[in-house]
Design an enzyme around this catalytic site. Structure first.
Site, PDB file in Angstrom:
ATOM      1  N   SER A 171      -4.411  49.519 -38.958  1.00 48.09           N
ATOM      2  CA  SER A 171      -5.478  50.350 -38.432  1.00 48.09           C
ATOM      3  C   SER A 171      -5.068  50.954 -37.096  1.00 48.09           C
ATOM      4  O   SER A 171      -4.215  50.399 -36.392  1.00 48.09           O
ATOM      5  CB  SER A 171      -6.702  49.458 -38.253  1.00 48.09           C
ATOM      6  OG  SER A 171      -7.887  50.164 -38.450  1.00 48.09           O
ATOM      7  N   GLY A 180      -6.691  53.594 -41.974  1.00 47.61           N
ATOM      8  CA  GLY A 180      -5.936  53.237 -40.775  1.00 47.61           C
ATOM      9  C   GLY A 180      -5.660  54.365 -39.813  1.00 47.61           C
ATOM     10  O   GLY A 180      -4.978  54.155 -38.804  1.00 47.61           O
ATOM     11  N   GLU A 225      -8.589  55.549 -47.680  1.00 48.67           N
ATOM     12  CA  GLU A 225      -9.805  54.845 -47.268  1.00 48.67           C
ATOM     13  C   GLU A 225     -10.010  54.872 -45.753  1.00 48.67           C
ATOM     14  O   GLU A 225     -10.018  53.825 -45.106  1.00 48.67           O
ATOM     15  CB  GLU A 225      -9.716  53.375 -47.711  1.00 48.67           C
ATOM     16  CG  GLU A 225      -9.634  53.189 -49.201  1.00 48.67           C
ATOM     17  CD  GLU A 225      -9.327  51.768 -49.626  1.00 48.67           C
ATOM     18  OE1 GLU A 225      -9.626  51.416 -50.770  1.00 48.67           O
ATOM     19  OE2 GLU A 225      -8.759  50.997 -48.807  1.00 48.67           O
ATOM     20  N   PRO A 226     -10.204  56.033 -45.172  1.00 53.05           N
ATOM     21  CA  PRO A 226     -10.434  56.050 -43.728  1.00 53.05           C
ATOM     22  C   PRO A 226     -11.823  55.512 -43.376  1.00 53.05           C
ATOM     23  O   PRO A 226     -12.799  55.837 -44.056  1.00 53.05           O
ATOM     24  CB  PRO A 226     -10.323  57.540 -43.367  1.00 53.05           C
ATOM     25  CG  PRO A 226     -10.653  58.266 -44.628  1.00 53.05           C
ATOM     26  CD  PRO A 226     -10.224  57.377 -45.766  1.00 53.05           C
ATOM     27  N   GLY A 227     -11.898  54.696 -42.359  1.00 51.37           N
ATOM     28  CA  GLY A 227     -13.191  54.224 -41.855  1.00 51.37           C
ATOM     29  C   GLY A 227     -13.372  54.690 -40.422  1.00 51.37           C
ATOM     30  O   GLY A 227     -14.201  55.544 -40.114  1.00 51.37           O
ATOM     31  N   ARG A 270     -14.695  44.862 -29.081  1.00 51.42           N
ATOM     32  CA  ARG A 270     -13.318  45.317 -29.276  1.00 51.42           C
ATOM     33  C   ARG A 270     -12.473  45.219 -27.998  1.00 51.42           C
ATOM     34  O   ARG A 270     -11.272  45.010 -28.059  1.00 51.42           O
ATOM     35  CB  ARG A 270     -13.285  46.735 -29.841  1.00 51.42           C
ATOM     36  CG  ARG A 270     -13.918  46.831 -31.240  1.00 51.42           C
ATOM     37  CD  ARG A 270     -13.599  48.138 -31.966  1.00 51.42           C
ATOM     38  NE  ARG A 270     -12.198  48.214 -32.320  1.00 51.42           N
ATOM     39  CZ  ARG A 270     -11.272  48.829 -31.629  1.00 51.42           C
ATOM     40  NH1 ARG A 270     -11.590  49.484 -30.519  1.00 51.42           N
ATOM     41  NH2 ARG A 270     -10.018  48.819 -32.013  1.00 51.42           N
ATOM     42  N   TYR A 275      -9.500  42.999 -28.903  1.00 46.49           N
ATOM     43  CA  TYR A 275      -8.247  43.723 -29.146  1.00 46.49           C
ATOM     44  C   TYR A 275      -7.659  44.338 -27.889  1.00 46.49           C
ATOM     45  O   TYR A 275      -6.750  45.169 -27.976  1.00 46.49           O
ATOM     46  CB  TYR A 275      -8.484  44.859 -30.153  1.00 46.49           C
ATOM     47  CG  TYR A 275      -9.193  44.459 -31.422  1.00 46.49           C
ATOM     48  CD1 TYR A 275      -8.602  43.573 -32.313  1.00 46.49           C
ATOM     49  CD2 TYR A 275     -10.449  44.964 -31.718  1.00 46.49           C
ATOM     50  CE1 TYR A 275      -9.257  43.213 -33.480  1.00 46.49           C
ATOM     51  CE2 TYR A 275     -11.109  44.603 -32.886  1.00 46.49           C
ATOM     52  CZ  TYR A 275     -10.501  43.720 -33.759  1.00 46.49           C
ATOM     53  OH  TYR A 275     -11.148  43.367 -34.917  1.00 46.49           O
ATOM     54  N   CYS A 300     -22.703  35.692 -20.718  1.00 47.07           N
ATOM     55  CA  CYS A 300     -22.280  34.628 -19.825  1.00 47.07           C
ATOM     56  C   CYS A 300     -20.801  34.332 -20.046  1.00 47.07           C
ATOM     57  O   CYS A 300     -20.438  33.282 -20.577  1.00 47.07           O
ATOM     58  CB  CYS A 300     -23.140  33.405 -20.094  1.00 47.07           C
ATOM     59  SG  CYS A 300     -22.984  32.217 -18.784  1.00 47.07           S
ATOM     60  N   GLU A 301     -19.976  35.291 -19.693  1.00 45.90           N
ATOM     61  CA  GLU A 301     -18.547  35.147 -19.959  1.00 45.90           C
ATOM     62  C   GLU A 301     -17.806  36.213 -19.149  1.00 45.90           C
ATOM     63  O   GLU A 301     -18.156  37.399 -19.219  1.00 45.90           O
ATOM     64  CB  GLU A 301     -18.318  35.362 -21.462  1.00 45.90           C
ATOM     65  CG  GLU A 301     -16.898  35.199 -21.868  1.00 45.90           C
ATOM     66  CD  GLU A 301     -16.765  34.792 -23.338  1.00 45.90           C
ATOM     67  OE1 GLU A 301     -17.684  34.162 -23.903  1.00 45.90           O
ATOM     68  OE2 GLU A 301     -15.723  35.118 -23.906  1.00 45.90           O
TER      69      GLU A 301
HETATM   70  N1  LLP Z   1      -8.928  49.905 -46.371  1.00 45.81           N
HETATM   71  C1  LLP Z   1      -8.687  48.595 -46.219  1.00 45.81           C
HETATM   72  C2  LLP Z   1      -8.203  47.828 -47.367  1.00 45.81           C
HETATM   73  C3  LLP Z   1      -8.876  47.986 -44.966  1.00 45.81           C
HETATM   74  O1  LLP Z   1      -8.625  46.699 -44.835  1.00 45.81           O
HETATM   75  C4  LLP Z   1      -9.344  48.753 -43.888  1.00 45.81           C
HETATM   76  C5  LLP Z   1      -9.573  48.151 -42.579  1.00 45.81           C
HETATM   77  C6  LLP Z   1      -9.613  50.119 -44.094  1.00 45.81           C
HETATM   78  C7  LLP Z   1      -9.386  50.657 -45.348  1.00 45.81           C
HETATM   79  C8  LLP Z   1     -10.141  51.012 -43.018  1.00 45.81           C
HETATM   80  O2  LLP Z   1      -9.286  51.113 -41.917  1.00 45.81           O
HETATM   81  P1  LLP Z   1      -9.599  52.207 -40.777  1.00 45.81           P
HETATM   82  O3  LLP Z   1      -9.412  53.550 -41.373  1.00 45.81           O
HETATM   83  O4  LLP Z   1     -11.013  51.993 -40.352  1.00 45.81           O
HETATM   84  O5  LLP Z   1      -8.644  51.892 -39.707  1.00 45.81           O
HETATM   85  N2  LLP Z   1     -11.904  45.400 -36.582  1.00 45.81           N
HETATM   86  C9  LLP Z   1     -10.663  46.105 -36.340  1.00 45.81           C
HETATM   87  C10 LLP Z   1     -10.216  46.894 -37.530  1.00 45.81           C
HETATM   88  C11 LLP Z   1     -10.093  46.084 -38.787  1.00 45.81           C
HETATM   89  C12 LLP Z   1      -9.689  46.926 -39.960  1.00 45.81           C
HETATM   90  C13 LLP Z   1      -9.818  46.168 -41.220  1.00 45.81           C
HETATM   91  N3  LLP Z   1      -9.489  46.901 -42.392  1.00 45.81           N
HETATM   92  C14 LLP Z   1     -10.850  47.015 -35.128  1.00 45.81           C
HETATM   93  O6  LLP Z   1     -11.945  47.068 -34.591  1.00 45.81           O
HETATM   94  O7  LLP Z   1      -9.915  47.662 -34.691  1.00 45.81           O
END
Ligand code: LLP
Length: 470
Positions: free
Chosen positions: A243, A281, A323-325, A367, A371, A398-399
């Site tokens: 990611s 990612g 699969e962009p998130g 985050r 991270y 509290c941290e």
């Molecule tokens: N596809 C799969 C199989 C995944 O595991 C993920 C993210 C995505 C798509 C979407 O990735 P993106 O496009 O959003 O980067 N919590 C962490 C990120 C964890 C990502 C997990 N999998 C953060 O806040 O940076």
């Protein structure tokens, strides 16, 4: 340790080297803010035609403010860019990764805008199904799916279950048999690619829980087993390399390795794999250090990679999905906070740091703590003529690690009651939110054309106390 390099020049020595001294501390930095964000004549920031002052008054703070036009524009941009770049090949489609942020309204937008949806738990699946998302456009992920999750997905007719282990092949096959149907599965292949790295150090990432490794033939064995299973249809192979990635190098190596497996399956099992999913990612801009590519550049870069490698392996180009998130949800949202205590902490000698406390913190954005992420922020309720000074925006938990923005310039007169906005909090902030210290979760509101719409209401103390039944 961080270097304190800006020196006395700017009246505060705490700025990291990458953080540019702003020529105007009131400016909305290009690329950091959702598309309808602007400053109005009275100096306040507005988004979706709604000023942050009105949001603070009507909704309260903290609040996640989602720019609906921005989210949908990005979703469509990814959909179109990949469809366009892969049109001369075998086509491509885009699944929005709901783990970044999901609620009913978002599922409906994604549905209306013609994307698929990637869910990775029964909870995400439940949100999608309640929103009426068509099962055939859903992909179910997860490294440890429960029997109930698999059953529910199959009953909903999901388009693909992305199988993550050898034993899951048997589980899905058995449940499909029990339900009297066939399950469409993809196999999650671990390519050994660690994002941001080159091939020679890429195998570093074998040591993690996801997928079926190419090493030792596990992934090949999985293909063999799926093809032999009575109630499974092999849709294709899946790879996700990480990611917040900014270049296509990792995708190049991953695609090559997955296509090598496609060729091996053709040669040894006489089977043609027609679909590939290269995961998500794509990186976003959280601060001026980041320079993300456009969807068009990513799509044409990856299309070129896939085409070239298929040509070399004499393979028919498969249909490819993504699969962009983060890249869809992240930049659509800003978190609006109210400033409380402002503390100038002496660090010894001439050194000091200004701590600006806000009414949220690591419960709505973990985050930074988790991270080491570097966010930006802006005084959003007004403009100021004061000099910029470096501050650290911290929460109310509290941290001492409860930091939202490690370093940013705010006007030196930032004070209690001010509104501060943190941009690019649409991905992995609400979805990672917690109730640490019994702090209720903020609401998520959508703004568009001067209207405020609550997507997720603010959690209340009653909600929290209601869980405490002992
Ligand atoms: N596809 C799969 C199989 C995944 O595991 C993920 C993210 C995505 C798509 C979407 O990735 P993106 O496009 O959003 O980067 N919590 C962490 C990120 C964890 C990502 C997990 N999998 C953060 O806040 O940076």
């Amino acid at each position: 340790m961080r270097a304190h390099e800006a020196g006395a020049l700017h009246g505060n020595d705490a700025a990291p080297t990458w953080l540019p001294y702003p020529s105007d501390v009131n400016t909305l930095i290009d690329g950091l803010w959702s598309r309808t964000t602007r400053r109005t004549e009275d100096g306040a920031v507005e988004v979706g035609g709604v000023s942050v002052a009105r949001i603070a008054e009507e909704v309260g703070t903290p609040a996640f403010v989602l720019d609906e036009d921005d989210f949908r524009h990005r979703a469509r941009a990814f959909r179109d860019a990949f469809a366009e770049a892969f049109r001369p090949l075998a086509g491509a489609d885009v699944y929005y990764a709901g783990k970044a942020f999901l609620c009913g309204a978002v599922a409906r937008w994604v549905e209306e805008d013609g994307l698929g949806l990637d869910v990775c738990t029964g909870g995400e699946l439940a949100v999608a199904l309640r929103a009426g998302f068509p099962g055939e456009r859903i992909a179910l992920h997860g490294n440890n799916k429960s029997l109930a999750e698999i059953r529910r997905a199959l009953e909903a007719g999901v388009g693909r279950i992305v199988v993550d282990s050898l034993d899951e092949i048997d589980l899905v096959d058995a449940i499909a048999a029990e339900l009297g149907l066939r399950a469409a599965v993809m196999l999650r292949v671990t390519t050994g690619v660690e994002a941001h790295t080159h091939e020679f150090i890429a195998t570093a990432h074998e040591d993690q829980k996801f997928g079926l490794s190419l090493t030792g033939g596990t992934a090949f064995e999985a293909v063999r087993r799926v093809l032999a299973a009575e109630h499974l249809d092999l849709v294709g192979l899946h790879s996700h390399i990480g990611s917040q990635i900014f270049d296509t190098g990792g995708f190049e190596v991953a695609a090559r390795r997955v296509l090598d497996l496609v060729a091996q399956v053709r040669d040894e099992l006489d089977h043609t794999i027609t679909q590939l999913d290269l995961g998500g990612g794509f990186g976003v801009m959280y601060n001026t250090q980041h320079t993300p590519s456009t969807p068009e550049a990513l799509a044409s870069g990856i299309a070129g990679i896939v085409e070239k490698q298929c040509h070399e392996l004499e393979l028919e180009v498969p249909h490819v999905s993504f699969e962009p998130g983060r890249a869809i949800a992240g930049p659509s949202t800003q978190t609006l906070y109210s400033v409380g205590t402002v503390k100038d902490v002496r660090l010894g000698g001439p050194h000091h740091r200004v701590y600006v406390s806000v009414d949220g913190g690591m419960s709505d954005n973990v985050r930074t703590a988790l991270y080491d992420a570097d966010y930006s922020c802006l005084l959003s309720g007004r403009v100021s003529e004061e000099q910029p000074e470096v501050v650290r925006v911290v929460g109310k938990h509290c941290e001492s690690g409860d930091i939202v923005v490690k370093d940013e310039y705010l006007p030196a007169d930032v004070r209690r009651g001010d509104l501060v906005s943190v941009p690019v909090t649409g991905a992995y902030c609400y979805s990672l939110a917690s109730n640490y210290n019994h702090v209720p979760r903020p609401p998520v509101i959508a703004v568009k054309d001067g209207e405020i719409r609550t997507l997720i209401r603010r959690e209340t103390e009653e909600d929290l106390l209601g869980l405490d039944v002992g």
